[in-house]
Write a protein that holds these residues in place. Structure first.
Motif, PDB file in Angstrom:
ATOM      1  N   ILE A  54      22.682  -4.406 -70.020  1.00  0.00           N
ATOM      2  CA  ILE A  54      22.496  -5.787 -69.582  1.00  0.00           C
ATOM      3  C   ILE A  54      23.842  -6.501 -69.665  1.00  0.00           C
ATOM      4  O   ILE A  54      24.471  -6.522 -70.726  1.00  0.00           O
ATOM      5  CB  ILE A  54      21.499  -6.538 -70.508  1.00  0.00           C
ATOM      6  N   LEU A  55      24.292  -7.069 -68.538  1.00  0.00           N
ATOM      7  CA  LEU A  55      25.438  -7.970 -68.580  1.00  0.00           C
ATOM      8  C   LEU A  55      24.931  -9.237 -69.252  1.00  0.00           C
ATOM      9  O   LEU A  55      24.059  -9.932 -68.717  1.00  0.00           O
ATOM     10  CB  LEU A  55      25.963  -8.261 -67.175  1.00  0.00           C
ATOM     11  N   TYR A  56      25.419  -9.497 -70.453  1.00  0.00           N
ATOM     12  CA  TYR A  56      24.849 -10.566 -71.257  1.00  0.00           C
ATOM     13  C   TYR A  56      25.628 -11.877 -71.166  1.00  0.00           C
ATOM     14  O   TYR A  56      25.056 -12.939 -70.999  1.00  0.00           O
ATOM     15  CB  TYR A  56      24.726 -10.115 -72.715  1.00  0.00           C
ATOM     16  N   SER A  57      26.950 -11.800 -71.282  1.00  0.00           N
ATOM     17  CA  SER A  57      27.752 -13.017 -71.251  1.00  0.00           C
ATOM     18  C   SER A  57      29.170 -12.695 -70.802  1.00  0.00           C
ATOM     19  O   SER A  57      29.548 -11.535 -70.667  1.00  0.00           O
ATOM     20  CB  SER A  57      27.749 -13.705 -72.624  1.00  0.00           C
ATOM     21  N   ALA A  58      29.935 -13.750 -70.561  1.00  0.00           N
ATOM     22  CA  ALA A  58      31.312 -13.586 -70.098  1.00  0.00           C
ATOM     23  C   ALA A  58      32.150 -14.763 -70.580  1.00  0.00           C
ATOM     24  O   ALA A  58      31.655 -15.888 -70.701  1.00  0.00           O
ATOM     25  CB  ALA A  58      31.346 -13.504 -68.573  1.00  0.00           C
ATOM     26  N   ASN A  59      33.418 -14.494 -70.854  1.00  0.00           N
ATOM     27  CA  ASN A  59      34.367 -15.526 -71.282  1.00  0.00           C
ATOM     28  C   ASN A  59      35.563 -15.546 -70.349  1.00  0.00           C
ATOM     29  O   ASN A  59      35.979 -14.502 -69.837  1.00  0.00           O
ATOM     30  CB  ASN A  59      34.878 -15.257 -72.699  1.00  0.00           C
ATOM     31  N   ARG A  96      27.059  -5.586 -50.033  1.00  0.00           N
ATOM     32  CA  ARG A  96      25.999  -4.778 -50.639  1.00  0.00           C
ATOM     33  C   ARG A  96      26.439  -4.158 -51.974  1.00  0.00           C
ATOM     34  O   ARG A  96      25.598  -3.722 -52.756  1.00  0.00           O
ATOM     35  CB  ARG A  96      25.531  -3.685 -49.669  1.00  0.00           C
ATOM     36  N   LYS A  97      27.721  -4.113 -52.250  1.00  0.00           N
ATOM     37  CA  LYS A  97      28.233  -3.591 -53.520  1.00  0.00           C
ATOM     38  C   LYS A  97      28.340  -4.684 -54.587  1.00  0.00           C
ATOM     39  O   LYS A  97      28.515  -4.383 -55.769  1.00  0.00           O
ATOM     40  CB  LYS A  97      29.615  -2.964 -53.311  1.00  0.00           C
ATOM     41  N   LEU A  98      28.253  -5.931 -54.175  1.00  0.00           N
ATOM     42  CA  LEU A  98      28.351  -7.068 -55.076  1.00  0.00           C
ATOM     43  C   LEU A  98      27.071  -7.152 -55.907  1.00  0.00           C
ATOM     44  O   LEU A  98      25.975  -7.232 -55.364  1.00  0.00           O
ATOM     45  CB  LEU A  98      28.539  -8.351 -54.264  1.00  0.00           C
ATOM     46  N   PHE A  99      27.189  -7.105 -57.245  1.00  0.00           N
ATOM     47  CA  PHE A  99      25.977  -7.181 -58.053  1.00  0.00           C
ATOM     48  C   PHE A  99      25.855  -8.478 -58.841  1.00  0.00           C
ATOM     49  O   PHE A  99      24.770  -8.835 -59.290  1.00  0.00           O
ATOM     50  CB  PHE A  99      25.789  -5.953 -58.961  1.00  0.00           C
ATOM     51  N   TYR A 100      26.938  -9.216 -59.014  1.00  0.00           N
ATOM     52  CA  TYR A 100      26.828 -10.498 -59.711  1.00  0.00           C
ATOM     53  C   TYR A 100      28.104 -11.295 -59.513  1.00  0.00           C
ATOM     54  O   TYR A 100      29.191 -10.727 -59.394  1.00  0.00           O
ATOM     55  CB  TYR A 100      26.570 -10.294 -61.215  1.00  0.00           C
ATOM     56  N   VAL A 101      27.967 -12.622 -59.521  1.00  0.00           N
ATOM     57  CA  VAL A 101      29.125 -13.515 -59.509  1.00  0.00           C
ATOM     58  C   VAL A 101      29.005 -14.429 -60.727  1.00  0.00           C
ATOM     59  O   VAL A 101      28.048 -15.199 -60.836  1.00  0.00           O
ATOM     60  CB  VAL A 101      29.205 -14.357 -58.213  1.00  0.00           C
ATOM     61  N   VAL A 102      29.943 -14.276 -61.645  1.00  0.00           N
ATOM     62  CA  VAL A 102      29.988 -15.130 -62.835  1.00  0.00           C
ATOM     63  C   VAL A 102      30.700 -16.416 -62.434  1.00  0.00           C
ATOM     64  O   VAL A 102      31.805 -16.366 -61.905  1.00  0.00           O
ATOM     65  CB  VAL A 102      30.745 -14.448 -63.994  1.00  0.00           C
ATOM     66  N   GLU A 119      26.740 -17.855 -70.829  1.00  0.00           N
ATOM     67  CA  GLU A 119      25.842 -17.171 -71.762  1.00  0.00           C
ATOM     68  C   GLU A 119      24.533 -16.774 -71.091  1.00  0.00           C
ATOM     69  O   GLU A 119      24.150 -17.344 -70.073  1.00  0.00           O
ATOM     70  CB  GLU A 119      25.533 -18.091 -72.942  1.00  0.00           C
ATOM     71  N   ALA A 120      23.837 -15.827 -71.698  1.00  0.00           N
ATOM     72  CA  ALA A 120      22.488 -15.418 -71.295  1.00  0.00           C
ATOM     73  C   ALA A 120      22.386 -15.087 -69.812  1.00  0.00           C
ATOM     74  O   ALA A 120      21.468 -15.514 -69.130  1.00  0.00           O
ATOM     75  CB  ALA A 120      21.467 -16.479 -71.699  1.00  0.00           C
ATOM     76  N   ILE A 121      23.334 -14.303 -69.313  1.00  0.00           N
ATOM     77  CA  ILE A 121      23.292 -13.878 -67.909  1.00  0.00           C
ATOM     78  C   ILE A 121      22.077 -12.973 -67.685  1.00  0.00           C
ATOM     79  O   ILE A 121      21.340 -13.136 -66.723  1.00  0.00           O
ATOM     80  CB  ILE A 121      24.605 -13.161 -67.522  1.00  0.00           C
ATOM     81  N   ASN A 122      21.911 -12.005 -68.578  1.00  0.00           N
ATOM     82  CA  ASN A 122      20.739 -11.112 -68.568  1.00  0.00           C
ATOM     83  C   ASN A 122      20.544 -10.361 -67.255  1.00  0.00           C
ATOM     84  O   ASN A 122      19.427 -10.253 -66.748  1.00  0.00           O
ATOM     85  CB  ASN A 122      19.471 -11.884 -68.943  1.00  0.00           C
ATOM     86  N   LYS A 123      21.610  -9.827 -66.705  1.00  0.00           N
ATOM     87  CA  LYS A 123      21.560  -9.052 -65.461  1.00  0.00           C
ATOM     88  C   LYS A 123      21.570  -7.561 -65.803  1.00  0.00           C
ATOM     89  O   LYS A 123      22.536  -7.044 -66.351  1.00  0.00           O
ATOM     90  CB  LYS A 123      22.768  -9.403 -64.582  1.00  0.00           C
ATOM     91  N   ALA A 124      20.480  -6.878 -65.479  1.00  0.00           N
ATOM     92  CA  ALA A 124      20.416  -5.429 -65.710  1.00  0.00           C
ATOM     93  C   ALA A 124      21.374  -4.739 -64.751  1.00  0.00           C
ATOM     94  O   ALA A 124      21.428  -5.078 -63.564  1.00  0.00           O
ATOM     95  CB  ALA A 124      18.997  -4.928 -65.501  1.00  0.00           C
ATOM     96  N   VAL A 125      22.141  -3.782 -65.275  1.00  0.00           N
ATOM     97  CA  VAL A 125      23.104  -3.061 -64.443  1.00  0.00           C
ATOM     98  C   VAL A 125      23.078  -1.574 -64.767  1.00  0.00           C
ATOM     99  O   VAL A 125      22.853  -1.174 -65.903  1.00  0.00           O
ATOM    100  CB  VAL A 125      24.547  -3.597 -64.611  1.00  0.00           C
ATOM    101  N   GLN A 153      36.726 -11.611 -70.178  1.00  0.00           N
ATOM    102  CA  GLN A 153      36.088 -10.565 -70.979  1.00  0.00           C
ATOM    103  C   GLN A 153      34.587 -10.621 -70.710  1.00  0.00           C
ATOM    104  O   GLN A 153      34.000 -11.704 -70.653  1.00  0.00           O
ATOM    105  CB  GLN A 153      36.346 -10.762 -72.470  1.00  0.00           C
ATOM    106  N   LEU A 154      33.971  -9.446 -70.528  1.00  0.00           N
ATOM    107  CA  LEU A 154      32.535  -9.344 -70.332  1.00  0.00           C
ATOM    108  C   LEU A 154      31.887  -8.762 -71.575  1.00  0.00           C
ATOM    109  O   LEU A 154      32.494  -7.925 -72.251  1.00  0.00           O
ATOM    110  CB  LEU A 154      32.209  -8.443 -69.137  1.00  0.00           C
ATOM    111  N   GLN A 155      30.655  -9.193 -71.854  1.00  0.00           N
ATOM    112  CA  GLN A 155      29.889  -8.649 -72.965  1.00  0.00           C
ATOM    113  C   GLN A 155      28.578  -8.069 -72.417  1.00  0.00           C
ATOM    114  O   GLN A 155      27.918  -8.712 -71.597  1.00  0.00           O
ATOM    115  CB  GLN A 155      29.560  -9.721 -74.009  1.00  0.00           C
ATOM    116  N   PHE A 156      28.236  -6.871 -72.863  1.00  0.00           N
ATOM    117  CA  PHE A 156      27.036  -6.166 -72.416  1.00  0.00           C
ATOM    118  C   PHE A 156      26.174  -5.804 -73.614  1.00  0.00           C
ATOM    119  O   PHE A 156      26.682  -5.592 -74.719  1.00  0.00           O
ATOM    120  CB  PHE A 156      27.410  -4.846 -71.726  1.00  0.00           C
TER     121      PHE A 156
END
Length: 161
Positions: A54-59, A96-102, A119-125, A153-156
Motif C-alpha cells: 500500500i502506498l501510504y504516504s509521501a513527503n 495507462r501506466k500512471l497509477f497515482y499522482v501525489v 497522508e493516508a493515500i492507501n493506494k494498493a500497488v 520520499q514515499l512510504q509504503f
C-alpha cells in the motif's frame, strides 16, 4: 453456483512492514528556469519500492522555500518523459501506466524551507520490478535555485515480506 461457508476455523494473518524509499532530490531541474503551471519539473527518475503493498504516504521537502503545489506522477512501468520546463502531456499508452499522482498542496513553513506531507493515500500497488517511475509537475510558477531542488520520499506498507 456459489460456495457456502458454514464457519471460519482458521484466521489468516497478513504481515506487513513499513518501507521508506530513499530521499531523492528531483533530478534535472534547470536552475532558475521559469516553470509555469502544468510544466514538467525536472526529468523522470526511478524510485525503489516494495513489490507489493500500500502506498501510504509521501513527503516533499521544498528547499527553495516556494510553497507552491508540486504533483508527483507515479508510473508502474517506464514511460516517455516530458522535458524539464515543457508542458505536461502524456500519450494514451503512458497514461495507462500512471497509477497515482501525489498532490503536494499544503506546506508547513520552516522559514528557510517548507515541507508538505500527504497522508493516508492507501493506494494498493503491485510493482513486480520493485520500483516505480516518477516525474514531477509544477502547478505554480516556480524558479528553483541551483542546489535547492525539492526532495521526495514515499512510504509504503509492504506485504512482500
Amino acid at each position: 453456483m456459489g460456495v457456502k461457508v458454514e464457519s471460519i476455523r482458521d484466521t489468516v494473518a497478513i504481515k506487513t512492514r513499513t518501507y521508506f524509499s530513499r530521499k531523492i532530490s528531483i533530478p534535472g531541474i534547470t536552475a532558475a528556469a521559469a516553470h509555469t503551471a502544468a510544466d514538467a519539473l525536472g526529468v523522470k527518475f526511478i524510485i525503489d519500492t516494495p513489490r507489493s503493498g500500500i502506498l501510504y504516504s509521501a513527503n516533499l521537502w521544498d528547499l527553495d522555500d516556494e510553497g507552491l503545489q508540486i504533483d508527483l506522477a507515479l508510473f508502474s512501468a517506464d514511460f516517455t518523459a516530458v522535458a524539464d520546463d515543457a508542458a505536461w502531456s502524456l500519450s494514451d499508452e503512458d497514461l495507462r501506466k500512471l497509477f497515482y499522482v501525489v498532490k503536494f498542496q499544503t506546506f508547513d513553513d520552516a522559514v528557510n524551507g517548507q515541507m508538505s506531507s500527504v497522508e493516508a493515500i492507501n493506494k494498493a500497488v503491485v510493482l513486480p520490478e520493485g520500483q516505480c517511475w516518477a516525474q514531477a509537475i509544477a502547478r505554480g510558477a516556480s524558479t528553483i535555485a541551483a542546489g535547492s531542488d525539492p526532495v521526495i520520499q514515499l512510504q509504503f506498507l509492504a506485504d512482500d515480506i
